[in-house]
Design a protein around this motif. Structure first.
Motif, PDB file in Angstrom:
ATOM      1  N   ARG A  24     -19.830 -54.297 -18.842  1.00  0.00           N
ATOM      2  CA  ARG A  24     -21.148 -53.650 -18.768  1.00  0.00           C
ATOM      3  C   ARG A  24     -21.182 -52.611 -17.647  1.00  0.00           C
ATOM      4  O   ARG A  24     -21.753 -51.528 -17.803  1.00  0.00           O
ATOM      5  N   GLU A  25     -20.558 -52.943 -16.497  1.00  0.00           N
ATOM      6  CA  GLU A  25     -20.588 -52.022 -15.366  1.00  0.00           C
ATOM      7  C   GLU A  25     -19.898 -50.703 -15.703  1.00  0.00           C
ATOM      8  O   GLU A  25     -20.393 -49.625 -15.362  1.00  0.00           O
ATOM      9  N   ALA A  26     -18.752 -50.798 -16.396  1.00  0.00           N
ATOM     10  CA  ALA A  26     -18.024 -49.580 -16.766  1.00  0.00           C
ATOM     11  C   ALA A  26     -18.838 -48.748 -17.747  1.00  0.00           C
ATOM     12  O   ALA A  26     -18.910 -47.517 -17.630  1.00  0.00           O
ATOM     13  N   MET A  27     -19.454 -49.403 -18.719  1.00  0.00           N
ATOM     14  CA  MET A  27     -20.271 -48.677 -19.700  1.00  0.00           C
ATOM     15  C   MET A  27     -21.479 -48.032 -19.031  1.00  0.00           C
ATOM     16  O   MET A  27     -21.891 -46.925 -19.384  1.00  0.00           O
ATOM     17  N   LEU A  28     -22.025 -48.717 -18.029  1.00  0.00           N
ATOM     18  CA  LEU A  28     -23.177 -48.176 -17.309  1.00  0.00           C
ATOM     19  C   LEU A  28     -22.766 -46.936 -16.509  1.00  0.00           C
ATOM     20  O   LEU A  28     -23.505 -45.938 -16.469  1.00  0.00           O
ATOM     21  N   ILE A  29     -21.608 -46.991 -15.883  1.00  0.00           N
ATOM     22  CA  ILE A  29     -21.108 -45.830 -15.136  1.00  0.00           C
ATOM     23  C   ILE A  29     -20.837 -44.661 -16.081  1.00  0.00           C
ATOM     24  O   ILE A  29     -21.172 -43.502 -15.775  1.00  0.00           O
ATOM     25  N   LEU A  30     -20.243 -44.957 -17.246  1.00  0.00           N
ATOM     26  CA  LEU A  30     -19.988 -43.897 -18.234  1.00  0.00           C
ATOM     27  C   LEU A  30     -21.301 -43.283 -18.717  1.00  0.00           C
ATOM     28  O   LEU A  30     -21.396 -42.062 -18.904  1.00  0.00           O
ATOM     29  N   LEU A  31     -22.303 -44.123 -18.917  1.00  0.00           N
ATOM     30  CA  LEU A  31     -23.615 -43.620 -19.333  1.00  0.00           C
ATOM     31  C   LEU A  31     -24.220 -42.737 -18.242  1.00  0.00           C
ATOM     32  O   LEU A  31     -24.781 -41.673 -18.532  1.00  0.00           O
ATOM     33  N   PHE A  32     -24.088 -43.164 -16.996  1.00  0.00           N
ATOM     34  CA  PHE A  32     -24.599 -42.374 -15.865  1.00  0.00           C
ATOM     35  C   PHE A  32     -23.918 -41.015 -15.816  1.00  0.00           C
ATOM     36  O   PHE A  32     -24.576 -39.977 -15.619  1.00  0.00           O
ATOM     37  N   LEU A  33     -22.605 -41.005 -15.998  1.00  0.00           N
ATOM     38  CA  LEU A  33     -21.861 -39.739 -15.995  1.00  0.00           C
ATOM     39  C   LEU A  33     -22.278 -38.858 -17.167  1.00  0.00           C
ATOM     40  O   LEU A  33     -22.436 -37.635 -17.020  1.00  0.00           O
ATOM     41  N   ALA A  34     -22.479 -39.480 -18.335  1.00  0.00           N
ATOM     42  CA  ALA A  34     -22.881 -38.718 -19.524  1.00  0.00           C
ATOM     43  C   ALA A  34     -24.250 -38.068 -19.314  1.00  0.00           C
ATOM     44  O   ALA A  34     -24.473 -36.908 -19.688  1.00  0.00           O
ATOM     45  N   VAL A  35     -25.176 -38.804 -18.707  1.00  0.00           N
ATOM     46  CA  VAL A  35     -26.520 -38.265 -18.434  1.00  0.00           C
ATOM     47  C   VAL A  35     -26.429 -37.074 -17.493  1.00  0.00           C
ATOM     48  O   VAL A  35     -27.082 -36.039 -17.699  1.00  0.00           O
ATOM     49  N   ASN A  36     -25.595 -37.191 -16.461  1.00  0.00           N
ATOM     50  CA  ASN A  36     -25.464 -36.092 -15.512  1.00  0.00           C
ATOM     51  C   ASN A  36     -24.784 -34.872 -16.134  1.00  0.00           C
ATOM     52  O   ASN A  36     -25.180 -33.727 -15.859  1.00  0.00           O
ATOM     53  N   LEU A  37     -23.789 -35.114 -16.989  1.00  0.00           N
ATOM     54  CA  LEU A  37     -23.148 -33.993 -17.684  1.00  0.00           C
ATOM     55  C   LEU A  37     -24.138 -33.279 -18.605  1.00  0.00           C
ATOM     56  O   LEU A  37     -24.143 -32.044 -18.702  1.00  0.00           O
ATOM     57  N   MET A  38     -24.993 -34.053 -19.266  1.00  0.00           N
ATOM     58  CA  MET A  38     -26.025 -33.457 -20.114  1.00  0.00           C
ATOM     59  C   MET A  38     -26.970 -32.598 -19.291  1.00  0.00           C
ATOM     60  O   MET A  38     -27.307 -31.468 -19.664  1.00  0.00           O
ATOM     61  N   ASN A  39     -27.400 -33.134 -18.142  1.00  0.00           N
ATOM     62  CA  ASN A  39     -28.328 -32.393 -17.290  1.00  0.00           C
ATOM     63  C   ASN A  39     -27.704 -31.122 -16.726  1.00  0.00           C
ATOM     64  O   ASN A  39     -28.370 -30.093 -16.607  1.00  0.00           O
ATOM     65  N   ILE A  40     -26.421 -31.198 -16.395  1.00  0.00           N
ATOM     66  CA  ILE A  40     -25.722 -30.005 -15.893  1.00  0.00           C
ATOM     67  C   ILE A  40     -25.670 -28.924 -16.957  1.00  0.00           C
ATOM     68  O   ILE A  40     -25.867 -27.734 -16.687  1.00  0.00           O
ATOM     69  N   SER A  41     -25.416 -29.338 -18.213  1.00  0.00           N
ATOM     70  CA  SER A  41     -25.336 -28.364 -19.305  1.00  0.00           C
ATOM     71  C   SER A  41     -26.702 -27.751 -19.622  1.00  0.00           C
ATOM     72  O   SER A  41     -26.788 -26.609 -20.065  1.00  0.00           O
ATOM     73  N   ILE A  42     -27.772 -28.522 -19.393  1.00  0.00           N
ATOM     74  CA  ILE A  42     -29.124 -28.038 -19.677  1.00  0.00           C
ATOM     75  C   ILE A  42     -29.614 -27.093 -18.584  1.00  0.00           C
ATOM     76  O   ILE A  42     -30.195 -26.045 -18.856  1.00  0.00           O
ATOM     77  N   SER A  43     -29.404 -27.493 -17.321  1.00  0.00           N
ATOM     78  CA  SER A  43     -29.939 -26.732 -16.189  1.00  0.00           C
ATOM     79  C   SER A  43     -28.822 -26.304 -15.247  1.00  0.00           C
ATOM     80  O   SER A  43     -28.163 -27.151 -14.633  1.00  0.00           O
ATOM     81  N   PRO A  44     -28.585 -24.992 -15.101  1.00  0.00           N
ATOM     82  CA  PRO A  44     -27.535 -24.514 -14.198  1.00  0.00           C
ATOM     83  C   PRO A  44     -27.825 -24.832 -12.729  1.00  0.00           C
ATOM     84  O   PRO A  44     -26.912 -24.844 -11.906  1.00  0.00           O
ATOM     85  N   ASN A  45     -29.090 -25.114 -12.408  1.00  0.00           N
ATOM     86  CA  ASN A  45     -29.458 -25.418 -11.024  1.00  0.00           C
ATOM     87  C   ASN A  45     -29.528 -26.919 -10.753  1.00  0.00           C
ATOM     88  O   ASN A  45     -29.984 -27.331  -9.688  1.00  0.00           O
ATOM     89  N   TYR A  46     -29.091 -27.712 -11.724  1.00  0.00           N
ATOM     90  CA  TYR A  46     -29.235 -29.162 -11.599  1.00  0.00           C
ATOM     91  C   TYR A  46     -28.520 -29.702 -10.368  1.00  0.00           C
ATOM     92  O   TYR A  46     -29.040 -30.591  -9.682  1.00  0.00           O
ATOM     93  N   LEU A  47     -27.340 -29.195 -10.070  1.00  0.00           N
ATOM     94  CA  LEU A  47     -26.550 -29.713  -8.957  1.00  0.00           C
ATOM     95  C   LEU A  47     -26.973 -29.147  -7.606  1.00  0.00           C
ATOM     96  O   LEU A  47     -26.402 -29.524  -6.584  1.00  0.00           O
ATOM     97  N   ASN A  48     -27.954 -28.254  -7.594  1.00  0.00           N
ATOM     98  CA  ASN A  48     -28.501 -27.800  -6.328  1.00  0.00           C
ATOM     99  C   ASN A  48     -29.109 -29.004  -5.608  1.00  0.00           C
ATOM    100  O   ASN A  48     -29.948 -29.713  -6.175  1.00  0.00           O
TER     101      ASN A  48
END
Length: 329
Positions: A24-48
């Motif tokens: 579960r922990e690994a899947m949760l980390i993968l989900l967290f990474l997937a959410v952040n990758l989605m947000n980065i692709s949506i907003s170029p200023n996300y990582l500011n």
């Protein structure tokens, strides 16, 4: 079985990449990474960093509630009155401030109100042990929200953000890092250490696993339940203070649904609703995963109802995963 050095090994469990990724922990980390990758692709200023911490701040009030909720679920209990406790605490803060002009007195009164509400929940549950926590907190959820409606009616309290230092509780930063985030991190470390590294934490696990066995083992079950529910009230009161610093105004409908969000964060993070299972780091990852997922979906103009459906489906999938793994094994 003996190894080459002649030492006897009773059993050996083969650890593979597949078995690690299936946790579960690994899947949760993968989900967290997937959410952040989605947000980065949506907003170029996300990582500011400034923008990112601003977005994180927007769901920190819910995050605070999830901390004690993890303890409640670990005991095999549930508290669905937390949103109403936030509302009542914030209502009292606003009314006391408007009536006295003292923000410090208002804060202490709000914290006391939240603590008393939590203690009232705990008192009922420990004195009438045959009652289910869901039924009791469903009743007090209505009760506390009713008090807020009685005190405010259709009006609202405001003016708290005129106090600069109080406003800085939410808006203030160390560099780009908000004070609120720093306070959350401090509390999260304390809650995590207590849960995993103390006798109190081990006793919570024991009670959640089997309350009767814990009682026969000498654990003061009702005392620990009382402490946990009172603590939940205190943190709900604190969340009410933070809500006032955030919005500066209070109505009787604030914090609706916060209890479901907090429960979802804990369940997504791996805390079993049956009690006795789960770990605190998973809850922390889930808090940020859900918060940032809401932010990302909001960026592409998905309305709140659809966002709730998506998060609900995600939660159902996560809850079903252990059963699905057994079926397709």
């Amino acid at each position: 079985m003996a190894n080459k050095s002649g030492r006897t090994i009773l059993f050996e469990k083969k650890v593979t990449l597949r078995s690690v990724l299936a946790t579960r922990e690994a899947m949760l980390i993968l989900l967290f990474l997937a959410v952040n990758l989605m947000n980065i692709s949506i907003s170029p200023n996300y990582l500011n960093s400034y923008t990112l911490f601003t977005n994180i701040n927007s769901f920190m009030v819910k995050g605070f509630i999830a901390l004690p909720m993890a303890y409640v679920l670990l005991l095999g209990e549930i508290d669905i009155s937390v949103g109403s406790m936030v509302c009542l605490s914030a209502t009292i803060l606003g009314l006391v401030y408007n009536g006295t002009g003292s923000i410090l007195l208002a804060i202490f009164t709000a914290l006391a109100a939240g603590t008393l509400c939590g203690a009232f929940n705990g008192l009922i549950l420990t004195q009438f042990t045959e009652l289910a926590s869901m039924i009791v907190t469903l009743a007090t959820m209505t009760l506390y929200r009713g008090f807020s409606e009685m005190l405010l009616g259709d009006k609202s309290t405001n003016g708290m953000r005129n106090v600069e230092w109080f406003m800085d509780i939410y808006d203030g930063r160390v560099g780009h890092v908000p004070y609120l985030f720093l306070m959350f991190c401090i509390l999260a470390v304390i809650f995590g250490v207590v849960m995993h590294k103390t006798v109190f934490g081990r006793r919570m696990y024991a009670i959640g696993a089997n309350q009767e066995s814990a009682r026969y083992s000498g654990i003061q079950v009702q005392k620990i339940r009382m402490i946990v529910f009172t603590l939940t009230g205190l943190i709900s009161g604190l969340a009410g203070v933070f809500y006032c610093a955030w919005m500066g105004t209070v109505k009787n409908n604030i914090a609706e649904g916060y209890e479901m969000e907090a429960i979802c964060m804990c369940v997504l993070g791996g805390i079993s609703t049956d009690g006795g299972k789960g770990n605190f780091p998973g809850v922390l990852i889930a808090i940020f995963t859900m918060g940032l997922l809401r932010y990302g979906l909001g960026l592409i103009n998905i309305n709140s109802e659809i966002i709730n459906i998506i998060i609900g489906m995600l939660l159902v999938l996560v809850v079903m995963l252990p059963e699905l793994k057994r079926i397709f094994k």
